[in-house]
Each structure stands twice: as C-alpha cells, then as structure tokens.
Write a protein that holds these residues in place. Sequence first.
Motif, short mmCIF file in Angstrom:
data_model
loop_
_atom_site.label_atom_id
_atom_site.label_comp_id
_atom_site.label_asym_id
_atom_site.label_seq_id
_atom_site.Cartn_x
_atom_site.Cartn_y
_atom_site.Cartn_z
N ALA A 31 0.84 -1.20 0.00
CA ALA A 31 0.00 0.00 0.00
C ALA A 31 0.87 1.24 0.00
O ALA A 31 1.92 1.27 0.66
CB ALA A 31 -0.91 0.00 1.22
N PHE A 32 0.46 2.25 -0.73
CA PHE A 32 1.18 3.50 -0.74
C PHE A 32 0.21 4.63 -1.09
O PHE A 32 -0.93 4.39 -1.47
CB PHE A 32 2.36 3.47 -1.71
N GLY A 33 0.70 5.86 -0.91
CA GLY A 33 -0.13 7.02 -1.21
C GLY A 33 -0.53 7.82 0.01
O GLY A 33 -1.18 8.86 -0.12
N HIS A 77 -4.60 18.45 4.90
CA HIS A 77 -5.45 19.26 5.75
C HIS A 77 -6.87 18.71 5.77
O HIS A 77 -7.32 18.05 4.82
CB HIS A 77 -5.48 20.71 5.25
N SER A 78 -7.57 19.00 6.83
CA SER A 78 -8.98 18.61 6.92
C SER A 78 -9.74 19.16 5.71
O SER A 78 -9.56 20.31 5.32
CB SER A 78 -9.57 19.17 8.21
N GLY A 79 -10.56 18.30 5.12
CA GLY A 79 -11.30 18.67 3.93
C GLY A 79 -10.60 18.30 2.64
O GLY A 79 -11.20 18.37 1.56
N GLY A 80 -9.35 17.90 2.74
CA GLY A 80 -8.57 17.54 1.57
C GLY A 80 -8.83 16.11 1.10
O GLY A 80 -9.69 15.40 1.64
N SER A 81 -8.05 15.70 0.11
CA SER A 81 -8.22 14.39 -0.51
C SER A 81 -6.89 13.68 -0.65
O SER A 81 -5.84 14.31 -0.75
CB SER A 81 -8.84 14.54 -1.91
N LEU A 82 -6.97 12.37 -0.65
CA LEU A 82 -5.83 11.50 -0.92
C LEU A 82 -6.34 10.28 -1.66
O LEU A 82 -7.49 9.87 -1.46
CB LEU A 82 -5.14 11.04 0.36
N ARG A 83 -5.48 9.69 -2.47
CA ARG A 83 -5.81 8.42 -3.09
C ARG A 83 -4.75 7.40 -2.70
O ARG A 83 -3.57 7.58 -2.99
CB ARG A 83 -5.91 8.50 -4.60
N LEU A 84 -5.20 6.35 -2.05
CA LEU A 84 -4.31 5.25 -1.70
C LEU A 84 -4.36 4.20 -2.80
O LEU A 84 -5.40 3.98 -3.42
CB LEU A 84 -4.73 4.62 -0.38
N SER A 85 -3.22 3.56 -3.00
CA SER A 85 -3.13 2.47 -3.96
C SER A 85 -2.59 1.24 -3.26
O SER A 85 -1.82 1.34 -2.30
CB SER A 85 -2.22 2.84 -5.12
N CYS A 86 -2.96 0.09 -3.77
CA CYS A 86 -2.47 -1.18 -3.24
C CYS A 86 -2.11 -2.05 -4.43
O CYS A 86 -3.00 -2.46 -5.19
CB CYS A 86 -3.53 -1.83 -2.38
N TYR A 127 -4.42 -0.12 5.77
CA TYR A 127 -3.92 -1.40 5.28
C TYR A 127 -4.84 -1.93 4.19
O TYR A 127 -6.07 -1.87 4.32
CB TYR A 127 -3.89 -2.43 6.40
N CYS A 128 -4.26 -2.46 3.14
CA CYS A 128 -5.07 -3.16 2.17
C CYS A 128 -5.02 -4.65 2.48
O CYS A 128 -4.09 -5.13 3.14
CB CYS A 128 -4.63 -2.89 0.74
N ALA A 129 -6.03 -5.35 2.01
CA ALA A 129 -6.14 -6.76 2.30
C ALA A 129 -6.77 -7.49 1.14
O ALA A 129 -7.58 -6.93 0.39
CB ALA A 129 -6.97 -6.97 3.56
N TRP A 166 -2.53 -9.52 4.25
CA TRP A 166 -2.41 -8.10 4.59
C TRP A 166 -1.21 -7.49 3.91
O TRP A 166 -0.16 -8.13 3.78
CB TRP A 166 -2.24 -7.93 6.11
N GLY A 167 -1.35 -6.24 3.52
CA GLY A 167 -0.21 -5.48 3.06
C GLY A 167 0.34 -4.66 4.21
O GLY A 167 -0.29 -4.54 5.27
#
Length: 120
Positions: free
Chosen positions: A5-7, A12-21, A94-96, A110-111
């Motif tokens: 998993a990374f990303g 900040h509060s209200g912001g965005s993120l994209r996680l990848s696995c 964690y991705c699974a 688990w990653g």
Amino acid sequence: VQLQAFGGGLVHSGGSLRLSCAASGRTLSNYHMGWFRQAPGKEREFVASISWSAGSTNYQDSVKGRFTISRDNAKNTVYLQMNSLKFEDTAVYYCAAGEYSGSVYMADYWGQGTLVTVSS
C-alpha cells in the motif's frame, strides 16, 4: 499474494488522498479486496471492500459518501479515493485480500500499512 500500500501522507482537513495497493505473486482478480485502518490506541477497523468483479462495494458508515474503493484487475491494483478527509480519519491504512463470509469481509492477506495524517 504480496500487497504493498502507498499514497499516504499529510493532508489538511477537507482535503483528498488516493491510496493504492499493488499486488505481486498472484493476480488480484482471484480475491475480494478490502481496506482497513488503525488509529493510534485503537483496534484495526474495516473501511471498505470490493468484490473481485467490482460489482459490489461495502463501506463503514463513517466513510460512506466520502471514500470510494475501486480496482483495476489489469493493473493488479486496488484504490481508495478519500475525499472530505476529517481529523478522525487519521490512521495507518492497510489493504487486504480476502473473502466474504456472508456479508462480512474477512481478510486473508495483509499489506504493510501507509500512514494518513489529517491535520485539523
């Protein structure tokens, strides 16, 4: 299957993120996939899951409407798009790879986690 998993990062509060696995060793299309998180001092909790065909998704109530799980089996990758982030979303994610037992998602593999920190 090995999962990475990374990303994660600081947002900040209200912001965005994209996680990848990303997966290696076996194709992700064999598995239903999920994301979990563990906040400091708390137990690991379910966040979202997606069936092997992407035909079905499930979310923890607190993230519904803000988080979106998706997958690209051709790229052997699963994603978690996180919008409108809140301080309480701060956790190691964690991705699974796993399966469903009835309506409950069960992780078999688990990653390693990726840290998401949301500043208030």
